[in-house]
Design a protein around this motif. Structure first.
Motif, PDB file in Angstrom:
ATOM      1  N   GLY A 108      63.130 -38.341 -65.498  1.00  0.00           N
ATOM      2  CA  GLY A 108      62.869 -39.438 -64.580  1.00  0.00           C
ATOM      3  C   GLY A 108      62.393 -38.933 -63.241  1.00  0.00           C
ATOM      4  O   GLY A 108      62.767 -37.835 -62.815  1.00  0.00           O
ATOM      5  N   THR A 109      61.580 -39.724 -62.566  1.00  0.00           N
ATOM      6  CA  THR A 109      61.030 -39.296 -61.280  1.00  0.00           C
ATOM      7  C   THR A 109      61.013 -40.422 -60.255  1.00  0.00           C
ATOM      8  O   THR A 109      60.740 -41.575 -60.583  1.00  0.00           O
ATOM      9  N   GLY A 110      61.304 -40.052 -59.028  1.00  0.00           N
ATOM     10  CA  GLY A 110      61.120 -40.935 -57.891  1.00  0.00           C
ATOM     11  C   GLY A 110      59.802 -40.690 -57.195  1.00  0.00           C
ATOM     12  O   GLY A 110      59.494 -41.321 -56.182  1.00  0.00           O
ATOM     13  N   HIS A 111      59.007 -39.748 -57.740  1.00  0.00           N
ATOM     14  CA  HIS A 111      57.679 -39.422 -57.203  1.00  0.00           C
ATOM     15  C   HIS A 111      56.617 -39.601 -58.287  1.00  0.00           C
ATOM     16  O   HIS A 111      55.878 -38.675 -58.603  1.00  0.00           O
ATOM     17  N   VAL A 161      58.712 -40.609 -69.507  1.00  0.00           N
ATOM     18  CA  VAL A 161      59.298 -40.342 -68.188  1.00  0.00           C
ATOM     19  C   VAL A 161      59.699 -41.661 -67.535  1.00  0.00           C
ATOM     20  O   VAL A 161      58.888 -42.580 -67.415  1.00  0.00           O
ATOM     21  N   ALA A 162      60.944 -41.734 -67.088  1.00  0.00           N
ATOM     22  CA  ALA A 162      61.437 -42.939 -66.435  1.00  0.00           C
ATOM     23  C   ALA A 162      60.930 -43.034 -65.009  1.00  0.00           C
ATOM     24  O   ALA A 162      60.820 -42.029 -64.297  1.00  0.00           O
ATOM     25  N   LEU A 163      60.634 -44.253 -64.582  1.00  0.00           N
ATOM     26  CA  LEU A 163      60.230 -44.529 -63.213  1.00  0.00           C
ATOM     27  C   LEU A 163      60.524 -45.992 -62.916  1.00  0.00           C
ATOM     28  O   LEU A 163      60.840 -46.771 -63.806  1.00  0.00           O
ATOM     29  N   MET A 164      60.433 -46.321 -61.648  1.00  0.00           N
ATOM     30  CA  MET A 164      60.680 -47.693 -61.225  1.00  0.00           C
ATOM     31  C   MET A 164      59.362 -48.363 -60.849  1.00  0.00           C
ATOM     32  O   MET A 164      58.502 -47.746 -60.216  1.00  0.00           O
ATOM     33  N   ARG A 165      59.238 -49.638 -61.252  1.00  0.00           N
ATOM     34  CA  ARG A 165      58.031 -50.405 -60.947  1.00  0.00           C
ATOM     35  C   ARG A 165      58.393 -51.691 -60.212  1.00  0.00           C
ATOM     36  O   ARG A 165      59.481 -52.236 -60.390  1.00  0.00           O
ATOM     37  N   ASP A 166      57.445 -52.175 -59.430  1.00  0.00           N
ATOM     38  CA  ASP A 166      57.567 -53.522 -58.893  1.00  0.00           C
ATOM     39  C   ASP A 166      57.497 -54.512 -60.048  1.00  0.00           C
ATOM     40  O   ASP A 166      56.766 -54.290 -61.025  1.00  0.00           O
ATOM     41  N   PRO A 167      58.236 -55.606 -59.985  1.00  0.00           N
ATOM     42  CA  PRO A 167      58.151 -56.622 -61.045  1.00  0.00           C
ATOM     43  C   PRO A 167      56.710 -57.086 -61.237  1.00  0.00           C
ATOM     44  O   PRO A 167      55.968 -57.297 -60.284  1.00  0.00           O
ATOM     45  N   GLY A 168      56.299 -57.198 -62.491  1.00  0.00           N
ATOM     46  CA  GLY A 168      54.945 -57.632 -62.790  1.00  0.00           C
ATOM     47  C   GLY A 168      53.945 -56.514 -62.880  1.00  0.00           C
ATOM     48  O   GLY A 168      52.788 -56.721 -63.231  1.00  0.00           O
ATOM     49  N   ALA A 169      54.362 -55.257 -62.591  1.00  0.00           N
ATOM     50  CA  ALA A 169      53.448 -54.111 -62.656  1.00  0.00           C
ATOM     51  C   ALA A 169      53.892 -53.185 -63.766  1.00  0.00           C
ATOM     52  O   ALA A 169      54.155 -52.012 -63.561  1.00  0.00           O
ATOM     53  N   ARG A 170      53.985 -53.715 -64.977  1.00  0.00           N
ATOM     54  CA  ARG A 170      54.564 -52.971 -66.087  1.00  0.00           C
ATOM     55  C   ARG A 170      53.525 -52.263 -66.950  1.00  0.00           C
ATOM     56  O   ARG A 170      53.878 -51.488 -67.838  1.00  0.00           O
ATOM     57  N   SER A 171      52.251 -52.523 -66.739  1.00  0.00           N
ATOM     58  CA  SER A 171      51.231 -51.905 -67.577  1.00  0.00           C
ATOM     59  C   SER A 171      51.024 -50.454 -67.194  1.00  0.00           C
ATOM     60  O   SER A 171      51.024 -50.094 -66.026  1.00  0.00           O
ATOM     61  N   ALA A 172      50.853 -49.604 -68.189  1.00  0.00           N
ATOM     62  CA  ALA A 172      50.586 -48.187 -67.930  1.00  0.00           C
ATOM     63  C   ALA A 172      49.268 -48.000 -67.194  1.00  0.00           C
ATOM     64  O   ALA A 172      49.013 -46.939 -66.635  1.00  0.00           O
TER      65      ALA A 172
END
Length: 271
Positions: A108-111, A161-172
């Motif tokens: 997982g990454t915060g970057h 790899v885990a990461l966090m997205r804004d809601p609605g921005a789920r597309s790769a």
């Protein structure tokens, strides 16, 4: 294949080590916040001992090569490239061990804007070696405190790899994710694994709260850290983080490719 000498030259040329973009002022500010146990800087770590500024400076000098002179209060921080390479060797050794065991791994990454490709290459290699790449709590909403207030993000996985997205921005194909230091994503992911009664990861690979949050919960963790992220190095010193690699964690993503080749080669996972 990238040799240690070639990697050292690249680290300096790309400013991954040597004089880096992180300022002394930024690092000192975060060291003071860490000494005051500010949760935003602890990254999920709960230090066992007090870490006053003078002790943090000594530790960061030992682990990264930054100046331990408290009178040095401005300019750019400096990372010793030899310390980076030594840490990458240790990082690769842990990757090789988990690959040989075929054990489950969580990355997982915060970057994500900078480091996604680095971790994704490790995920691909570990998967090919027989490791299960865990993706728990996919899509889970997590409320994270930021400097702008509480924000709700979704836990997503890209190339393992885990990461966090804004809601609605789920597309790769959309933006690669948001920058976060929070340990809440790894706590959520590990909680989902435990609830499913499936094996916990033998190793967590990442940065920021992914590493410190996992280490605090007793999961072996290794990762990358800049000079203004003392939590990973304190975690390493206190035995809850196995390896913290000092480098600038916010340069262009393609500048990490030689590091990928070096780690995979050292871990005997080169394709």
């Amino acid at each position: 294949m990238t040799s240690a000498d070639e990697l050292r030259a690249h680290l300096l040329e790309a400013r991954l080590a040597g004089p880096v973009a992180t300022t002394r002022e930024q690092s000192l500010r975060r060291y003071r916040l860490f000494a005051a146990r500010d949760p935003q800087v602890l990254l999920g770590l709960e230090p066992e001992q007090d870490w006053p500024l003078a002790e943090l400076l000594k530790l960061m000098h030992d682990r990264c090569g930054v100046s331990d002179d408290p009178a040095h209060i401005s300019g750019l921080d400096v990372i010793d490239p030899d310390r980076t390479i030594d840490a990458l060797d240790s990082f690769a050794a842990r990757v090789m061990a988990v690959a040989e065991a075929g054990a489950p791994v969580l990355l997982g990454t915060g970057h994500p804007h900078r480091l996604l490709d680095f971790y994704a290459a490790l995920a691909d290699a570990l998967s090919a070696a027989g490791c299960r790449i865990l993706t728990p709590a996919y899509g889970r909403c997590i409320d994270i405190t930021t400097r702008f207030g509480v924000r709700t993000y979704n836990l997503d996985y890209v190339r393992g790899v885990a990461l966090m997205r804004d809601p609605g921005a789920r597309s790769a194909r959309s933006a690669p994710g948001v920058h976060t230091h929070s340990p809440l994503p790894i706590r959520t992911a590990l909680g989902a694994v435990a609830d499913a009664l499936t094996p916990l990861p033998a190793l967590v690979i990442g940065d920021h709260g992914w590493v410190c949050g996992a280490g605090q919960l007793g999961i072996e963790a290794i990762g990358l850290a800049d000079t203004d992220d003392p939590a990973l190095f304190v975690g390493e010193a206190e035995g809850r983080v196995s390896v913290a690699v000092p480098l600038d964690d916010a340069v262009r993503s393609d500048y990490y490719r030689p590091l990928t080749r070096y780690v995979l080669n050292r871990a005997c996972l080169s394709q």
